[in-house]
Design a protein around this motif. Structure first.
Motif, PDB file in Angstrom:
ATOM      1  N   GLN A  61       0.823  -1.197   0.000  1.00 15.33           N
ATOM      2  CA  GLN A  61       0.000   0.000   0.000  1.00 15.33           C
ATOM      3  C   GLN A  61       0.862   1.254   0.000  1.00 15.33           C
ATOM      4  OE1 GLN A  61      -1.018   2.580   2.346  1.00 15.33           O
ATOM      5  NE2 GLN A  61       0.597   2.158   3.840  1.00 15.33           N
ATOM      6  N   LYS A  62       0.254   2.344  -0.437  1.00 14.66           N
ATOM      7  CA  LYS A  62       0.886   3.657  -0.355  1.00 14.66           C
ATOM      8  C   LYS A  62      -0.208   4.695  -0.138  1.00 14.66           C
ATOM      9  CE  LYS A  62       3.619   7.117  -2.834  1.00 14.66           C
ATOM     10  NZ  LYS A  62       4.155   7.548  -4.151  1.00 14.66           N
ATOM     11  N   GLY A  63       0.031   5.611   0.791  1.00 13.30           N
ATOM     12  CA  GLY A  63      -0.888   6.722   0.982  1.00 13.30           C
ATOM     13  C   GLY A  63      -1.909   6.562   2.079  1.00 13.30           C
ATOM     14  N   LEU A  64      -1.934   5.385   2.745  1.00 12.99           N
ATOM     15  CA  LEU A  64      -2.894   5.149   3.821  1.00 12.99           C
ATOM     16  C   LEU A  64      -2.168   5.103   5.161  1.00 12.99           C
ATOM     17  CD1 LEU A  64      -5.083   2.349   2.180  1.00 12.99           C
ATOM     18  CD2 LEU A  64      -5.654   4.791   2.375  1.00 12.99           C
ATOM     19  N   SER A  65      -2.790   5.652   6.193  1.00 10.23           N
ATOM     20  CA  SER A  65      -2.184   5.673   7.515  1.00 10.23           C
ATOM     21  C   SER A  65      -2.313   4.330   8.207  1.00 10.23           C
ATOM     22  CB  SER A  65      -2.840   6.750   8.381  1.00 10.23           C
ATOM     23  OG  SER A  65      -4.187   6.374   8.686  1.00 10.23           O
ATOM     24  N   GLU A  66      -1.469   4.093   9.195  1.00 10.82           N
ATOM     25  CA  GLU A  66      -1.535   2.856   9.982  1.00 10.82           C
ATOM     26  C   GLU A  66      -2.861   2.753  10.713  1.00 10.82           C
ATOM     27  OE1 GLU A  66       0.599   0.233  10.228  1.00 10.82           O
ATOM     28  OE2 GLU A  66       1.622   1.175   8.539  1.00 10.82           O
ATOM     29  N   ASN A  67      -3.372   3.896  11.199  1.00 10.47           N
ATOM     30  CA  ASN A  67      -4.655   3.891  11.905  1.00 10.47           C
ATOM     31  C   ASN A  67      -5.773   3.394  11.001  1.00 10.47           C
ATOM     32  OD1 ASN A  67      -3.588   4.850  14.277  1.00 10.47           O
ATOM     33  ND2 ASN A  67      -4.005   7.008  13.805  1.00 10.47           N
ATOM     34  N   TYR A  68      -5.746   3.816   9.744  1.00  6.22           N
ATOM     35  CA  TYR A  68      -6.793   3.393   8.820  1.00  6.22           C
ATOM     36  C   TYR A  68      -6.674   1.901   8.511  1.00  6.22           C
ATOM     37  CZ  TYR A  68      -9.774   2.975   4.753  1.00  6.22           C
ATOM     38  OH  TYR A  68     -10.750   2.561   3.884  1.00  6.22           O
ATOM     39  N   LEU A  69      -5.452   1.460   8.262  1.00  3.83           N
ATOM     40  CA  LEU A  69      -5.242   0.052   7.909  1.00  3.83           C
ATOM     41  C   LEU A  69      -5.595  -0.883   9.053  1.00  3.83           C
ATOM     42  CD1 LEU A  69      -1.915   0.277   5.895  1.00  3.83           C
ATOM     43  CD2 LEU A  69      -4.171  -0.303   5.004  1.00  3.83           C
ATOM     44  N   HIS A  70      -5.485  -0.400  10.292  1.00  2.00           N
ATOM     45  CA  HIS A  70      -5.776  -1.241  11.444  1.00  2.00           C
ATOM     46  C   HIS A  70      -7.172  -1.006  12.003  1.00  2.00           C
ATOM     47  CE1 HIS A  70      -1.350  -1.607  11.370  1.00  2.00           C
ATOM     48  NE2 HIS A  70      -1.607  -2.814  11.800  1.00  2.00           N
ATOM     49  N   ALA A  71      -8.001  -0.271  11.255  1.00  2.22           N
ATOM     50  CA  ALA A  71      -9.412  -0.163  11.627  1.00  2.22           C
ATOM     51  C   ALA A  71     -10.064  -1.521  11.405  1.00  2.22           C
ATOM     52  CB  ALA A  71     -10.086   0.912  10.786  1.00  2.22           C
ATOM     53  N   SER A  72     -11.304  -1.664  11.796  1.00  2.00           N
ATOM     54  CA  SER A  72     -11.995  -2.951  11.656  1.00  2.00           C
ATOM     55  C   SER A  72     -11.841  -3.470  10.233  1.00  2.00           C
ATOM     56  CB  SER A  72     -13.476  -2.793  11.996  1.00  2.00           C
ATOM     57  OG  SER A  72     -13.621  -2.349  13.320  1.00  2.00           O
ATOM     58  N   PRO A  73     -11.274  -4.670  10.049  1.00  2.00           N
ATOM     59  CA  PRO A  73     -11.008  -5.172   8.700  1.00  2.00           C
ATOM     60  C   PRO A  73     -12.286  -5.498   7.936  1.00  2.00           C
ATOM     61  CG  PRO A  73     -10.552  -6.861  10.343  1.00  2.00           C
ATOM     62  CD  PRO A  73     -10.835  -5.600  11.099  1.00  2.00           C
ATOM     63  N   MET A  74     -12.210  -5.347   6.617  1.00  9.04           N
ATOM     64  CA  MET A  74     -13.362  -5.647   5.760  1.00  9.04           C
ATOM     65  C   MET A  74     -13.586  -7.151   5.656  1.00  9.04           C
ATOM     66  SD  MET A  74     -12.677  -3.049   2.578  1.00  9.04           S
ATOM     67  CE  MET A  74     -11.046  -3.709   2.258  1.00  9.04           C
ATOM     68  N   ARG A  75     -14.848  -7.533   5.557  1.00  7.56           N
ATOM     69  CA  ARG A  75     -15.197  -8.930   5.338  1.00  7.56           C
ATOM     70  C   ARG A  75     -14.911  -9.290   3.892  1.00  7.56           C
ATOM     71  NH1 ARG A  75     -14.740 -11.487   9.805  1.00  7.56           N
ATOM     72  NH2 ARG A  75     -15.551 -10.219  11.510  1.00  7.56           N
ATOM     73  N   ALA A  76     -14.105 -10.305   3.698  1.00  7.90           N
ATOM     74  CA  ALA A  76     -13.579 -10.592   2.367  1.00  7.90           C
ATOM     75  C   ALA A  76     -14.590 -11.218   1.420  1.00  7.90           C
ATOM     76  CB  ALA A  76     -12.354 -11.494   2.492  1.00  7.90           C
ATOM     77  N   LYS A  77     -15.262 -12.274   1.861  1.00  9.23           N
ATOM     78  CA  LYS A  77     -16.064 -13.067   0.936  1.00  9.23           C
ATOM     79  C   LYS A  77     -17.182 -12.248   0.290  1.00  9.23           C
ATOM     80  CE  LYS A  77     -18.484 -17.454   0.429  1.00  9.23           C
ATOM     81  NZ  LYS A  77     -19.524 -16.866  -0.431  1.00  9.23           N
ATOM     82  N   LYS A  78     -17.901 -11.474   1.087  1.00  6.48           N
ATOM     83  CA  LYS A  78     -19.026 -10.704   0.545  1.00  6.48           C
ATOM     84  C   LYS A  78     -18.540  -9.681  -0.474  1.00  6.48           C
ATOM     85  CE  LYS A  78     -23.101  -7.984   1.752  1.00  6.48           C
ATOM     86  NZ  LYS A  78     -22.946  -7.173   0.544  1.00  6.48           N
ATOM     87  N   ILE A  79     -17.454  -8.981  -0.157  1.00  2.00           N
ATOM     88  CA  ILE A  79     -16.946  -7.960  -1.078  1.00  2.00           C
ATOM     89  C   ILE A  79     -16.463  -8.593  -2.376  1.00  2.00           C
ATOM     90  CG2 ILE A  79     -15.111  -6.256  -1.420  1.00  2.00           C
ATOM     91  CD1 ILE A  79     -15.388  -5.502   1.488  1.00  2.00           C
ATOM     92  N   VAL A  80     -15.731  -9.715  -2.259  1.00  2.00           N
ATOM     93  CA  VAL A  80     -15.258 -10.399  -3.466  1.00  2.00           C
ATOM     94  C   VAL A  80     -16.433 -10.862  -4.316  1.00  2.00           C
ATOM     95  CG1 VAL A  80     -14.107 -12.467  -4.318  1.00  2.00           C
ATOM     96  CG2 VAL A  80     -13.023 -11.083  -2.555  1.00  2.00           C
ATOM     97  N   ASP A  81     -17.460 -11.416  -3.668  1.00  2.00           N
ATOM     98  CA  ASP A  81     -18.647 -11.868  -4.412  1.00  2.00           C
ATOM     99  C   ASP A  81     -19.330 -10.706  -5.119  1.00  2.00           C
ATOM    100  OD1 ASP A  81     -18.199 -14.444  -3.584  1.00  2.00           O
ATOM    101  OD2 ASP A  81     -19.703 -14.420  -1.990  1.00  2.00           O
ATOM    102  N   ASP A  82     -19.443  -9.559  -4.426  1.00  2.00           N
ATOM    103  CA  ASP A  82     -20.073  -8.376  -5.026  1.00  2.00           C
ATOM    104  C   ASP A  82     -19.263  -7.859  -6.215  1.00  2.00           C
ATOM    105  OD1 ASP A  82     -22.080  -8.514  -3.164  1.00  2.00           O
ATOM    106  OD2 ASP A  82     -21.262  -6.948  -1.862  1.00  2.00           O
ATOM    107  N   ILE A  83     -17.936  -7.869  -6.073  1.00  2.00           N
ATOM    108  CA  ILE A  83     -17.074  -7.391  -7.164  1.00  2.00           C
ATOM    109  C   ILE A  83     -17.179  -8.306  -8.373  1.00  2.00           C
ATOM    110  CG2 ILE A  83     -14.687  -6.992  -7.876  1.00  2.00           C
ATOM    111  CD1 ILE A  83     -14.090  -6.135  -5.016  1.00  2.00           C
ATOM    112  N   LEU A  84     -17.154  -9.609  -8.134  1.00  2.00           N
ATOM    113  CA  LEU A  84     -17.203 -10.564  -9.240  1.00  2.00           C
ATOM    114  C   LEU A  84     -18.513 -10.464 -10.011  1.00  2.00           C
ATOM    115  CD1 LEU A  84     -15.578 -13.747  -7.650  1.00  2.00           C
ATOM    116  CD2 LEU A  84     -14.582 -12.176  -9.321  1.00  2.00           C
ATOM    117  N   GLU A  85     -19.564 -10.060  -9.320  1.00  2.00           N
ATOM    118  CA  GLU A  85     -20.868  -9.948  -9.978  1.00  2.00           C
ATOM    119  C   GLU A  85     -20.851  -8.872 -11.063  1.00  2.00           C
ATOM    120  OE1 GLU A  85     -25.527  -9.039  -8.771  1.00  2.00           O
ATOM    121  OE2 GLU A  85     -24.108  -9.668  -7.218  1.00  2.00           O
ATOM    122  N   GLY A  86     -20.175  -7.751 -10.795  1.00  2.00           N
ATOM    123  CA  GLY A  86     -20.148  -6.672 -11.780  1.00  2.00           C
ATOM    124  C   GLY A  86     -18.789  -6.410 -12.396  1.00  2.00           C
ATOM    125  N   GLY A  87     -17.754  -7.092 -11.900  1.00  2.00           N
ATOM    126  CA  GLY A  87     -16.408  -6.899 -12.420  1.00  2.00           C
ATOM    127  C   GLY A  87     -15.612  -5.858 -11.656  1.00  2.00           C
TER     128      GLY A  87
END
Length: 348
Positions: A61-87
């Motif tokens: 990564q570049k440009g993001l703070s440590e505080n942001y990166l260590h915020a509550s992590p995103m749920r992977a499966k749902k986001i990947v499924d949503d992305i794959l649906e529309g590309g």
């Protein structure tokens, strides 16, 4: 025209880097930096999905703070499924969009818009590449295509690095385990190495070994690691079921135990928390003397190099088992001979 020229120059730079380095970290950093520079963005981050915890882990990564990166992590499966649906996924206002998590953290970070595309390795979405802007932006088709192409390059880098790392690891692993197996004539130690050390080294849930009993015609459980007593004692294993393929010298891959009709104890296997399996024959020279079964708690595809490694370990183990058995027989013969000689001496 200028933007397209910049895209071309970026890909020339990345292609050149691919030809001169095997470092996954350097390639991923180059992709992230290139996305920011070429698309005039605030930040970019390449995330990989962790199947065990179902969250995204930042890999470059570049440009993001440590505080942001260590915020509550995103749920992977749902986001990947949503992305794959529309590309791709595009968020014009990242601070209010209900599809996103951690809205306040994005506001505090100064993020206005986000574009996210999938990272594909061998037709599997393993992560995402996200671009962040400081001003609200409607991303054009060219920008989406360009970021997707960068993500493809990231997938290639990750896939190539994983293959290289796996081949190196497999070579070292085989050398270590084969050396351990061949360093002892204690059959119990040989079986322990084949189950426990193989299980730990390959990250399996459990490993067990069954050997053919020529007197009964059945398969006896002789060693196990990582599996419950209840599962081990589930009942006799029929050589007529899936294990018959392994006894014929074939490798059996079961990607989903819940749907595979070849399994004898499907309910018990599912209850044990097993999702996928790999069964290989144990050979002594050209004779199959048993089966080694590897159990995994996740849906796992077994690459050809891993299958070759497990078969080689099983074959090495089979020879070691045969050598240990011959040694035990010689010991017993020696003891019988000594006892017989002593009885003869008693005559004088």
């Amino acid at each position: 025209m200028t933007i397209k020229h910049d895209y071309f120059k970026t890909f020339c730079k990345i292609s050149k880097a691919f030809g001169t380095t095997l470092s996954k970290e350097k390639l991923l950093d180059l992709i992230v930096h290139s996305a920011i520079d070429t698309m005039d963005a605030k930040a970019a981050c390449l995330f990989l999905a962790d199947k065990e915890t179902d969250v995204f882990i930042p890999m470059a990564q570049k440009g993001l703070s440590e505080n942001y990166l260590h915020a509550s992590p995103m749920r992977a499966k749902k986001i990947v499924d949503d992305i794959l649906e529309g590309g791709y996924l595009s968020f014009y206002d990242a601070t209010t969009d209900p599809r996103l998590e951690n809205l306040e953290a994005k506001k505090a970070e100064g993020i206005a818009s986000i574009l996210t595309v999938p990272i594909i390795v061998k037709e599997q979405a393993i992560g995402v590449l996200s671009l962040y802007t400081a001003e609200h932006r409607d991303f054009s088709k060219d920008e989406i295509d360009f970021l997707s192409a960068l993500a493809d390059q990231g997938g290639i880098a990750i896939g190539r690095a994983r293959l290289f790392e796996r081949m190196s690891m497999n070579s070292i692993l085989f050398l270590d385990l084969a050396s351990s197996i061949n360093s002892t004539l204690d059959i119990n130690q040989v079986l322990h190495i084949l189950t426990a050390e193989t299980c730990e080294a390959l990250g399996m849930k459990g490993v067990l070994i069954r050997l053919l009993n020529h007197k009964t015609g059945g398969l006896d459980l002789v060693a196990s690691y990582g599996l419950s007593e209840e599962f081990q004692n589930k009942g006799p294993v029929s050589i007529e079921k899936s294990i018959a393929q392994a006894l014929k010298g074939e490798t059996v891959i079961i990607e989903d135990v819940s749907t595979d009709k070849r399994l004898q104890y499907k309910k018990e296997i599912v209850k044990e928390g097993v999702v996928s399996m790999l069964c290989v024959p144990i050979k002594a020279k050209e004779e199959v003397i048993g089966v080694m079964s590897l159990f995994n708690s996740t849906a796992r595809k077994y690459p050809e190099d891993v299958i070759i490694l497990v078969n080689a370990l099983a074959h090495t183990g089979g020879l070691a088992i045969q050598n240990a058995s011959m040694y035990l027989s010689l010991q017993e013969d020696k003891k019988s001979l000594e006892e017989d000689m002593w009885s003869h001496r008693s005559w004088f």
